[in-house]
Design an enzyme around this catalytic site. Structure first.
Site, mmCIF file in Angstrom:
data_model
loop_
_atom_site.group_PDB
_atom_site.id
_atom_site.type_symbol
_atom_site.label_atom_id
_atom_site.label_comp_id
_atom_site.label_asym_id
_atom_site.label_seq_id
_atom_site.Cartn_x
_atom_site.Cartn_y
_atom_site.Cartn_z
ATOM 1 N N ARG A 182 2.963 14.760 0.394
ATOM 2 C CA ARG A 182 3.241 13.663 -1.168
ATOM 3 C C ARG A 182 3.797 14.403 -1.934
ATOM 4 N NH1 ARG A 182 -2.260 10.635 -2.251
ATOM 5 N NH2 ARG A 182 -0.725 8.976 -2.822
ATOM 6 N N CYS A 198 -2.332 15.853 0.334
ATOM 7 C CA CYS A 198 -3.917 15.714 0.541
ATOM 8 C C CYS A 198 -3.802 15.181 2.098
ATOM 9 C CB CYS A 198 -4.150 14.281 -0.148
ATOM 10 S SG CYS A 198 -3.294 12.846 0.162
ATOM 11 N N ILE A 200 4.601 5.238 6.336
ATOM 12 C CA ILE A 200 4.627 5.677 4.847
ATOM 13 C C ILE A 200 4.225 7.227 4.848
ATOM 14 C CG2 ILE A 200 3.856 5.433 2.592
ATOM 15 C CD1 ILE A 200 5.717 3.129 3.429
ATOM 16 N N LYS A 218 -7.952 -0.308 -8.678
ATOM 17 C CA LYS A 218 -7.607 1.211 -8.811
ATOM 18 C C LYS A 218 -6.269 1.535 -9.149
ATOM 19 C CE LYS A 218 -7.589 4.177 -5.321
ATOM 20 N NZ LYS A 218 -6.393 5.238 -5.456
ATOM 21 N N ASN A 219 -5.487 1.411 -8.385
ATOM 22 C CA ASN A 219 -4.040 2.082 -8.629
ATOM 23 C C ASN A 219 -3.301 1.238 -9.735
ATOM 24 O OD1 ASN A 219 -4.636 3.778 -6.395
ATOM 25 N ND2 ASN A 219 -3.422 2.463 -4.865
ATOM 26 N N ARG A 266 -4.149 12.621 -7.769
ATOM 27 C CA ARG A 266 -2.743 12.650 -7.709
ATOM 28 C C ARG A 266 -2.095 11.693 -8.677
ATOM 29 N NH1 ARG A 266 1.884 13.541 -4.599
ATOM 30 N NH2 ARG A 266 3.357 11.879 -4.740
#
Ligand code: EPZ
Length: 433
Positions: free
Chosen positions: A133, A128, A342, A34-35, A104
């Site tokens: 972010r 989110c 993170i 996906k990313n 995003r």
């Protein structure tokens, strides 16, 4: 059971019923990442020729990105797992807020739009549930390349200077190895005049996949996958055909954890082992035997032993597998310490696991998990994409039938996960109301 619909057609009022206690068997197939797909799609803006991607997963995020690029004038054609994108006639340099806010990754296209057109306007992506972010690193990088960047009324406006508004290569040092910022800067720099270096660059495989695609399109990038990337600007990029998206390392890790949590011996493929070495090591540490042959991983779980993880940028343990791993540790022997470093708010799945009998306490960004013999089914809600996956894993190992709502999150990042799991013996049904 939902049959024959794409991810985007499944409605939002659905839930998964997962009945635990079944061991799994056979092979779980991993889809394209996906990313990676999302950012490769935005690279189409850098050329007026067609780019074609293969191994594209069927996910609502991919569908949304197609709509966003379409709003800019990109022609997006999808057939099965192939996608062709042609940005020969860009009609707009600002996608609508409501589309960008839902995804995003679309913000990263500010880099490719700016590189191609010399100007771009991009709505600020909302934060989110997992954190604020920010995009300060993206903006800092674009300014270093000579863009004038303003942020007003929730819109980031960027433009090159001079008659042709062409960006100029520059040395850039990121404050944090942001995946998105590295990708945004890469795409802005490939058509800039001169050389750009990105220090403290993100090293994720998806960054490498983007650099590989851009080089196939005629860019001159070296060092992707390491902490210093250099880019020689070129005059233009051309299209390409048949570019295969890398396998989704997060889906692969999720499937390996499904085997671990149900104590099932299974195969997961295709996997590029070096994309998830940190995850493979933690699975070994907690008692799983792994046999790797090429892009196939055979997993044989033993009695699971509690193991600590701390999420870090690549090549460390990925934050996107923190929640699934916590589901596995919920029934491991002993105490595991799971530290999320993170994102500032990515432990919301703890409350849902506790509803299923997990023994977890949270101290700041750390969860201390005392393994229990078995979880018990309960109705649960998924707070984000990876928490949804964690709830499925918990349901697979629990006594009874767990009902998981919040499937809009799940469908963003897992390609038909219930049919894949049913294919290896899991009792998973998608029901609607
Ligand atoms: C990418 O998001 C992924 N999304 C995320 O996957 C993933 O969790 C994340 O990388 C980390 O691996 C896509 O690729 C579409 P970041 P990105 O910029 O690029 C801070 C999923 O579930 N930061 O590396 O947005 C930020 O606050 C999603 O598939 C700044 O401080 O992640 C965060 O704490 C979730 N300033 C950390 O860096 C900035 O300018 C990581 O963010 C940018 C980021």
């Amino acid at each position: 059971m939902v049959v024959g619909v794409t991810a985007s057609q499944k409605n939002l009022t659905q839930y998964l019923s997962v009945t635990g206690g079944h061991s799994l068997h056979g092979t779980l197939k991993v889809s394209g990442a996906k990313n990676s797909t999302l950012v490769l799609m935005t690279a189409s803006l850098l050329t007026n020729e067609t780019i074609e991607l293969t191994n594209v997963p069927d996910l609502t995020d991919i569908h949304s990105m197609g709509k966003i690029l379409g709003s800019l004038g990109v022609v997006v054609e999808r057939s099965m797992n192939r996608m062709r994108l042609t940005a020969s006639d860009l009609t707009n340099a600002e996608p609508p807020y409501e589309l960008v806010n839902s995804l995003r990754a679309s913000f990263f296209s500010i880099g490719s739009l700016l590189g191609r057109l010399g100007h771009a306007r991009m709505p600020l992506p909302g934060g989110c549930r997992i954190g604020a972010r920010p995009v300060a690193e993206h903006i800092r990088g674009l300014k270093a390349l000579g863009a004038v960047v303003t942020v007003q009324h929730g819109v980031v406006a960027a433009s090159g200077t001079g008659s042709n508004q062409r960006l100029k290569g520059a040395p850039i040092i990121l404050d944090c190895p942001s995946v998105g910022a590295t990708e945004t800067i890469l795409m802005a720099a490939v058509l800039a005049k001169g050389t750009t270096t990105i220090e403290n660059a993100a090293q994720e495989p998806e960054v490498q996949d983007l650099a590989n695609l851009l080089n196939v399109m005629g860019a001159r990038i070296s060092g992707a996958g390491r902490s210093v990337i250099s880019i020689e600007g070129v005059e233009s990029l051309h299209g390409c055909l048949d570019y295969p998206v890398i396998p989704d390392r997060i889906e692969a890790g999720t499937f390996l954890m499904a085997a671990a949590v149900t104590r099932s011996s299974m195969r997961v493929e295709p996997v590029i082992p070096e994309h998830i070495n940190a995850v493979l090591q933690k699975l070994r540490d907690c008692g799983c035997l792994l046999k790797i042959s090429g892009t196939s991983v055979d997993i044989t779980p033993g009695d699971l032993i509690a193991t600590d993880i701390t999420t870090q940028p690549f090549p460390g343990f990925p934050t996107d597998l923190q929640a699934p791993f916590m589901a596995v540790m919920s029934t491991a022997k002993g105490t595991s310490v799971i530290s999320e470093r993170i994102y500032e708010n990515r432990l919301q799945h703890v409350a849902e696991l506790q509803r299923m009998g997990a023994n977890i306490r949270v101290e700041g960004g750390t969860a201390i998990v005392e393994g229990v013999p078995i979880l018990s089914a309960a109705p649960v809600v998924s707070s984000d994409l990876r928490a949804a996956a964690a709830m499925i894993l918990a349901g697979l190992s629990a006594r009874g039938t767990t009902q998981i709502s919040g499937l809009s999150h799940l469908d963003r990042g897992y390609d038909n996960i219930e049919s894949k799991l049913r294919g290896v013996g899991a009792d998973v049904e998608r029901d609607g109301f």
